[in-house]
Every structure is written in structure tokens, then in C-alpha cells.
Design an enzyme around this catalytic site. Structure first.
Site, PDB file in Angstrom:
ATOM      1  N   ARG A   2      -3.047  -4.819   2.726  1.00 16.60           N
ATOM      2  CA  ARG A   2      -2.567  -3.992   3.826  1.00 16.60           C
ATOM      3  C   ARG A   2      -1.248  -4.543   4.375  1.00 16.60           C
ATOM      4  O   ARG A   2      -0.482  -3.823   5.003  1.00 16.60           O
ATOM      5  CB  ARG A   2      -3.641  -4.040   4.924  1.00 16.60           C
ATOM      6  CG  ARG A   2      -3.452  -3.094   6.075  1.00 16.60           C
ATOM      7  CD  ARG A   2      -4.554  -3.358   7.104  1.00 16.60           C
ATOM      8  NE  ARG A   2      -4.528  -2.404   8.194  1.00 16.60           N
ATOM      9  CZ  ARG A   2      -5.170  -1.242   8.173  1.00 16.60           C
ATOM     10  NH1 ARG A   2      -5.888  -0.888   7.118  1.00 16.60           N
ATOM     11  NH2 ARG A   2      -5.104  -0.419   9.203  1.00 16.60           N
ATOM     12  N   ARG A  27       0.840  -1.213   0.000  1.00 18.40           N
ATOM     13  CA  ARG A  27       0.000   0.000   0.000  1.00 18.40           C
ATOM     14  C   ARG A  27       0.868   1.253   0.000  1.00 18.40           C
ATOM     15  O   ARG A  27       0.518   2.259  -0.608  1.00 18.40           O
ATOM     16  CB  ARG A  27      -1.006   0.000   1.144  1.00 18.40           C
ATOM     17  CG  ARG A  27      -0.417  -0.061   2.512  1.00 18.40           C
ATOM     18  CD  ARG A  27      -1.521   0.025   3.578  1.00 18.40           C
ATOM     19  NE  ARG A  27      -0.955  -0.151   4.903  1.00 18.40           N
ATOM     20  CZ  ARG A  27      -1.500   0.323   6.006  1.00 18.40           C
ATOM     21  NH1 ARG A  27      -2.619   0.999   5.956  1.00 18.40           N
ATOM     22  NH2 ARG A  27      -0.928   0.120   7.166  1.00 18.40           N
ATOM     23  N   ASP A  67     -10.047  -5.906  12.380  1.00 19.56           N
ATOM     24  CA  ASP A  67     -11.361  -5.275  12.273  1.00 19.56           C
ATOM     25  C   ASP A  67     -12.507  -6.240  12.001  1.00 19.56           C
ATOM     26  O   ASP A  67     -13.675  -5.846  12.061  1.00 19.56           O
ATOM     27  CB  ASP A  67     -11.327  -4.170  11.206  1.00 19.56           C
ATOM     28  CG  ASP A  67     -10.649  -2.913  11.746  1.00 19.56           C
ATOM     29  OD1 ASP A  67     -10.716  -2.702  12.975  1.00 19.56           O
ATOM     30  OD2 ASP A  67     -10.051  -2.167  10.955  1.00 19.56           O
ATOM     31  N   GLU A 125     -19.104   6.683   0.102  1.00 19.26           N
ATOM     32  CA  GLU A 125     -18.456   6.016  -1.025  1.00 19.26           C
ATOM     33  C   GLU A 125     -19.263   6.110  -2.317  1.00 19.26           C
ATOM     34  O   GLU A 125     -18.698   6.177  -3.414  1.00 19.26           O
ATOM     35  CB  GLU A 125     -18.209   4.533  -0.688  1.00 19.26           C
ATOM     36  CG  GLU A 125     -17.217   4.303   0.461  1.00 19.26           C
ATOM     37  CD  GLU A 125     -17.831   4.541   1.843  1.00 19.26           C
ATOM     38  OE1 GLU A 125     -19.069   4.661   1.944  1.00 19.26           O
ATOM     39  OE2 GLU A 125     -17.072   4.605   2.829  1.00 19.26           O
ATOM     40  N   PHE A 152     -15.612  -1.825   1.022  1.00 22.32           N
ATOM     41  CA  PHE A 152     -16.519  -0.679   0.940  1.00 22.32           C
ATOM     42  C   PHE A 152     -16.665  -0.166  -0.496  1.00 22.32           C
ATOM     43  O   PHE A 152     -17.769   0.159  -0.930  1.00 22.32           O
ATOM     44  CB  PHE A 152     -16.042   0.458   1.847  1.00 22.32           C
ATOM     45  CG  PHE A 152     -15.936   0.054   3.289  1.00 22.32           C
ATOM     46  CD1 PHE A 152     -16.972  -0.637   3.902  1.00 22.32           C
ATOM     47  CD2 PHE A 152     -14.806   0.335   4.028  1.00 22.32           C
ATOM     48  CE1 PHE A 152     -16.884  -1.033   5.234  1.00 22.32           C
ATOM     49  CE2 PHE A 152     -14.703  -0.054   5.361  1.00 22.32           C
ATOM     50  CZ  PHE A 152     -15.742  -0.743   5.961  1.00 22.32           C
ATOM     51  N   SER A 210      -4.717   5.298   5.178  1.00 20.46           N
ATOM     52  CA  SER A 210      -4.582   3.850   5.106  1.00 20.46           C
ATOM     53  C   SER A 210      -4.414   3.368   3.660  1.00 20.46           C
ATOM     54  O   SER A 210      -3.625   2.482   3.372  1.00 20.46           O
ATOM     55  CB  SER A 210      -5.822   3.198   5.726  1.00 20.46           C
ATOM     56  OG  SER A 210      -5.675   1.817   5.752  1.00 20.46           O
TER      57      SER A 210
END
Lengths: 309, 274
Positions: free
Chosen positions: A165, A8, A115, A56, A81, A35
Site C-alpha cells: 500500500r 498499487r 487498521d 472472498e 483476506f 484500494s
């Protein structure tokens, strides 16, 4: 052991570099720029960064509008998302009219380990693959991320780019050309071919080492370009083997396994390593989740042994 | 195009209404109600306010028009045909296989259509993107988006309204075709979207209310919004669904209804005498 690099971060820097060279590039984010790493564009070109708030759907349609003025918008959020929340906007505003919008889904698969299921994407590739006009790219490492950013910029049309990530082992030689649609041979072998992407390419290389002691030889292919996918190249890369394994950090439904199966049909026995139609969950590390869901070199070894009877 | 002759603009609105009928034809389903309610506004935009021409479709300085309530595209198709973007004969082929006029607007099919709409709630966001792109390029064009009042139930509209306010998009104009009917009946009864003007105002927009069939009010307000700086503008246009066709006015079934041969002739006559 290959060196680890954070894809990332590589992505954010590659986008910044591209934005430095091409003023048409704009970035949009839905409150996750720290992020997704679109923050590098935000910090260096504040006029060309659009904070769209935690909204979004609007972000994706605004990106469509920007592209209609000749901009090249990169719209960012977590995979779960951008694909899930804004699916209809992707379909109607971008894919139907084939607009030049790049959708960047960050923290894909189980990589946002803490998460839990709401933030982990197991079905995003399946959804994006099914959308006509969409290109779907899952880079294997930071080097390929940099190559992919360049390649999707040269391609005029909608793209879904999936970025992990987690730090990933660097296995791509930067001198090798990345071509959208082309599977890449990572390691030659003769008994079984493993079509993998993302972290599962490294898992396949590990499995290859483990099987070598038993005299079994794996051919490892990096299928970073899931759609389009050069069917003839896929068939050729399966030449001479006795079976096929697919391996991906995604549901076994609709992702790489299906893409390969669509091409190979019943010509060869095929086994899938992936998430078995389940959602993710919280854990203390990405590695712990990969193990829990069977996304491991051991799973690939097991499938290879079964294929060879 | 800047012709402020009201009689001329009323004639253009009439031509648009006749074009809508042409596109629907006889014994075919077509979105008559919402196309007719927006016809006067569409006429004022295409024949008075907007800087556009079929001869310079790619002109980066052109004003943009988006029908966010995409099902009312027939009004836009009729206007584009009247402007010369394509042959008027195409109207009769609307929604036929291979036609350049799709059931909802698609830019790849229809010259003059700026973006795809049809899934409600997305047009204002797309318009905001065009407005932000224009500002980035130092352009002075405006983006006009017509939304339906029923469409305001879509949450994305309010995401766009919030964002346009945040970005002070004074080159974006939302026009609400407030015809008070949604597909299944009166908005007040079906799904009341409340006080539209108060909502836009609360979100930081400069808000106007007009009679959406009074040509002078329409052109006056389109000029007035040019003077507004620093905030986006919303024009709530009170309209009548099916306007111009007496038996369809305010009748929910003509949201997407059929005309018999007799009704078709009657409608044509009524519009010609408007």
C-alpha cells in the site's frame, strides 16, 4: 535518494493497460477496488469487472469458473483476506487443477498501518509458498510491478502477487528483464549477501551505505520471485561471501528467509530480518511499524556486524 | 442429446447405478448413498438435456455439469463412461493409484470432468464463474450444478446464491439432491438446513420442487427452467439416499460404506430389476 512511486497505483494502471490489449482479462474484487486499484478496470471495462461483494471465498471460486471459460481472472483483496479467508478455495478450486487465476493480495505486511493486526498480513507468503503449483511474486517497486503483471500474464497458471500500500523507492531499471524465478542483483558487494524483497531491498541498500564507512561491503539481491526460485542462481549469488542475511516484511517463519535457507542449508551462516512470529498492530505510519518490528537498515547492519564477528 | 424417451432415460439411469456399483466393488469403501440418489438427475442431464459430446470436449458452446457434492462423483463417472468419454473398464479402477477416476472429481484426471470439487460448498461459485464467462462471450450454454442438501450448511453456497441473483445468472441452474441424510445422520436431527426452497426464493431465485426419481418430472423441469429469464433457477429434487438398493436406502452408513460380495450381488440384481 530514489524517487518514490506507489506500487498499487502502478499495478492498477498496468492491469488496465493489459486489459486494454487482451480481452480475456477480467477483474474481480471484494469491495476494495478503490484500494487494490482494480477500479481502473471497473471504470474502463465495466462488463469485465465483477464486484463480488464482501465475500472472498465466492470471489475466488468464481474466478476459477471464469478461467475455465478461457478468461484470465485477476481476483483482488487485501493480502490477509484473499489468502486467509479464501485459502481453501485457492487450494481446491485453483491450485489443485492449476487454473490460470491471478490472486492479487494488496496492502501486504504492515502497510495498512492504521487498521491493525486484522488487516496486516505477516504469514501470507508462508501459506502461499506451501501450496503446490502456486507462484509467489513480491515486486520491489512500481517498475517491477509493471514487469510482473506482464510476466504473470505470459505464464499460464496460478499466481499470488503481493502489492504494498505504501509508496516505494524505485530501484529497478525498466530495461532489465524480469524473469519469474530469477533473483536480481541490485548492488555488488563482497562480504555479506542480503537477499531481500519489497521495501527491505531499499533498507538493505541503506545498510550498505552505512556499512561502507566501516569497510564492509554488502551484496544486495532482490528476490521478488519467491516461488519458483532458481536455486542455482541463489547459490551463485552467495559466491565468495562470509555470511547471508535475509530481509522481508513478513514473519521470519515460512517466507523469504526460509526459501533461502532451504537452498543454502548450512553452507554459510544465515541471519533473518523479519517479523519475529508476531502479529501487527496499529500505528500512525508504516515507517513507525517497520521500526517497531525491526525491519530497518539498522537491523541489517547489526546482523552483518554479528556475522563478521 | 435430446432423447425424451422416458424408458430410454430410465435404462440409462439403471446403467449409471450399475456403474456406481462397479466403481465401488466388493469390500471397498465408496459413496454409494449420494451417488444413487442423484443417478436419475444425472441420467436426465447427460442423456437428455445437456449439449455435450466426448468428441467435442473443448466445444465452447457445450453445457457444463458440476457435481458440487463431489463425493457423489461415481454417478458422474458412470454417466461419462456410458457416454463414451472413457472405457467403462476404468470404473473398476476408481480410486486406485494412477487411476483416471479419483475419489473426488479432478479435471486433469478424468475426461469430461469440468472442474475440481470435493471440498464442499465451492461448486456453485465455480458454476457462476462459468455462467458469467459464457455470458461475456455471448454463449447460450447452461451450467448445471448438483449440490447436496447437507452441503447447504457451507456459507459459501449462500455467497454464490446471493451473487448469482445479483448478476441475474439465468444460465445457471442449481439442483439440490435433497436426500435428507448427511454423513452422520438425518439432516433434520444433525444440522437442519431449514426450508431450502424458501431460502432460495428469498435470495431471488426461481425455485421448483420435484420428485428426483421421477424421470418425467425431471425432464419436464429441466425444460421449464429454460423458459425462466432474468433470475437463476433452483430445483429441489426430493430423493432417497441409496435409491435402488433396498438395504442401503435411507441408511446413513451407506453414505460411504462397503458392500460384501453378497450385498454387491443383491444390489446388482435389484437395480437390474428396477
Amino acid at each position: 535518494m530514489a524517487r518514490l512511486e506507489c506500487p498499487r497505483d502502478a499495478y492498477g494502471r498496468a492491469l488496465l493497460e493489459a486489459a486494454t490489449q487482451d480481452s480475456r482479462i477480467v477483474a474481480l474484487d471484494a469491495d476494495l477496488s478503490g484500494s487494490t486499484m482494480s477500479r481502473y478496470v471497473k471504470e474502463n471495462f465495466p462488463d469485465r469487472f465483477f464486484e463480488m461483494g464482501i465475500a472472498e471465498q465466492n470471489m475466488v471460486s468464481v474466478a476459477a469458473g471464469l478461467s475455465l471459460t478461457g478468461k484470465i481472472p485477476f481476483a483482488h483483496s487485501f493480502s490477509v483476506f484473499i489468502v486467509g479467508r479464501a485459502y481453501d478455495q485457492i487450494r481446491q478450486s485453483i491450485a489443485v487443477p492449476k487454473l490460470n487465476v491471478k490472486l492479487v493480495g494488496s496492502s501486504y505486511g504492515l502497510s495498512d498501518f492504521g487498521d491493525g493486526a486484522t488487516h496486516q498480513s505477516v504469514e501470507d507468503v508462508a501459506i502461499m509458498r506451501a501450496v503446490p503449483n502456486m507462484t509467489v511474486i513480491v515486486p520491489v517497486d512500481a517498475v517491477e510491478v509493471r514487469q510482473a503483471v506482464k510476466a504473470i500474464l505470459e505464464y499460464h497458471g496460478p499466481v499470488y502477487l503481493r502489492i504494498s500500500r505504501s509508496p516505494m523507492p524505485v530501484i529497478t531499471d525498466c530495461r532489465d528483464e524480469f524473469v519469474i524465478g530469477k533473483p536480481r542483483l541490485v548492488s555488488e558487494g563482497k562480504d555479506i549477501v542480503v537477499y531481500a524483497n519489497g521495501l527491505m531491498v531499499s533498507a538493505a541498500l541503506k545498510a550498505k551505505e552505512m556499512l561502507e564507512e566501516q569497510g564492509v561491503s554488502l551484496r544486495v539481491i532482490n528476490v521478488s520471485s519467491i516461488k519458483p526460485l532458481d536455486a542455482e542462481a541463489v547459490r551463485q549469488l552467495a559466491h565468495g561471501v562470509k555470511g547471508i542475511i535475509t530481509a522481508e516484511e513478513h514473519s521470519i517463519i515460512g517466507g523469504l528467509g526460509c526459501a533461502i535457507s532451504d537452498i543454502i542449508g548450512e553452507a554459510l551462516p544465515l541471519r533473518r530480518v523479519g517479523i519475529a512470529d508476531r502479529f501487527g498492530q496499529s500505528a500512525s505510519s508504516h515507517g513507525e511499524l517497520l521500526e517497531h518490528y525491526g525491519l530497518t537498515p539498522e537491523s541489517i547492519v547489526e546482523q552483518a556486524q554479528e556475522l563478521l564477528g | 442429446m435430446q432423447n425424451r424417451d422416458l424408458v430410454y432415460l430410465q435404462e440409462k439411469a439403471k446403467a449409471i447405478r450399475l456403474g456406481i456399483l462397479e466403481a465401488i466393488g466388493v469390500n471397498n469403501k465408496g459413496h454409494l448413498g449420494g451417488s444413487m440418489s442423484a443417478a436419475d438427475i444425472v441420467a436426465a442431464l447427460y442423456f437428455y438435456k445437456m449439449n455435450h459430446s466426448p468428441n467435442r470436449r473443448q466445444d465452447p458452446d457445450r453445457d457444463r455439469f458440476i457435481f458440487s457434492k463431489g463425493h457423489s462423483a461415481l454417478a458422474q463417472y458412470a454417466a461419462l463412461a456410458e457416454c463414451g468419454y472413457f472405457d467403462k473398464k476404468e470404473l473398476a479402477n476408481t480410486k486406485k493409484l494412477g487411476a483416471i477416476l479419483q475419489g473426488h472429481p479432478e479435471r486433469d484426471y478424468t475426461p469430461g470432468v469440468e472442474c475440481n470439487t470435493g471440498s464442499l460448498g465451492q461448486g456453485l461459485s465455480i458454476g457462476l464463474g462459468m455462467a458469467l464467462g459464457g455470458r461475456l462471450d455471448g454463449k447460450n450454454y447452461k451450467v448445471y450444478v448438483i449440490l447436496g442438501d447437507g452441503e447447504l450448511a457451507e456459507g459459501q453456497v449462500w455467497e454464490a446464491v446471493t451473487a448469482a441473483s445479483f448478476y441475474k445468472a439465468d444460465n445457471l441452474v442449481a439442483i439440490i439432491d435433497h436426500n435428507k441424510l448427511q454423513a452422520t445422520g438425518p439432516i433434520k436431527k444433525c444440522f437442519d438446513t431449514g426450508n431450502i426452497g424458501a431460502k432460495f426464493s428469498a435470495f431471488g431465485w426461481k425455485t421448483f420442487e420435484i420428485d428426483g426419481h421421477d424421470m418425467k418430472s425431471i425432464v419436464d423441469i429441466l425444460d421449464e427452467v429454460d423458459e425462466v429469464k432474468g433470475v437463476p433457477c433452483a430445483i429441489i429434487a426430493h430423493t432417497v439416499k441409496g435409491k435402488g438398493v433396498s438395504f442401503a436406502e435411507g441408511v446413513p452408513s451407506f453414505h460411504n460404506g462397503e458392500l460384501t460380495a453378497e450385498q454387491f450381488e443383491q444390489a446388482k440384481l435389484q437395480i437390474s430389476n428396477m
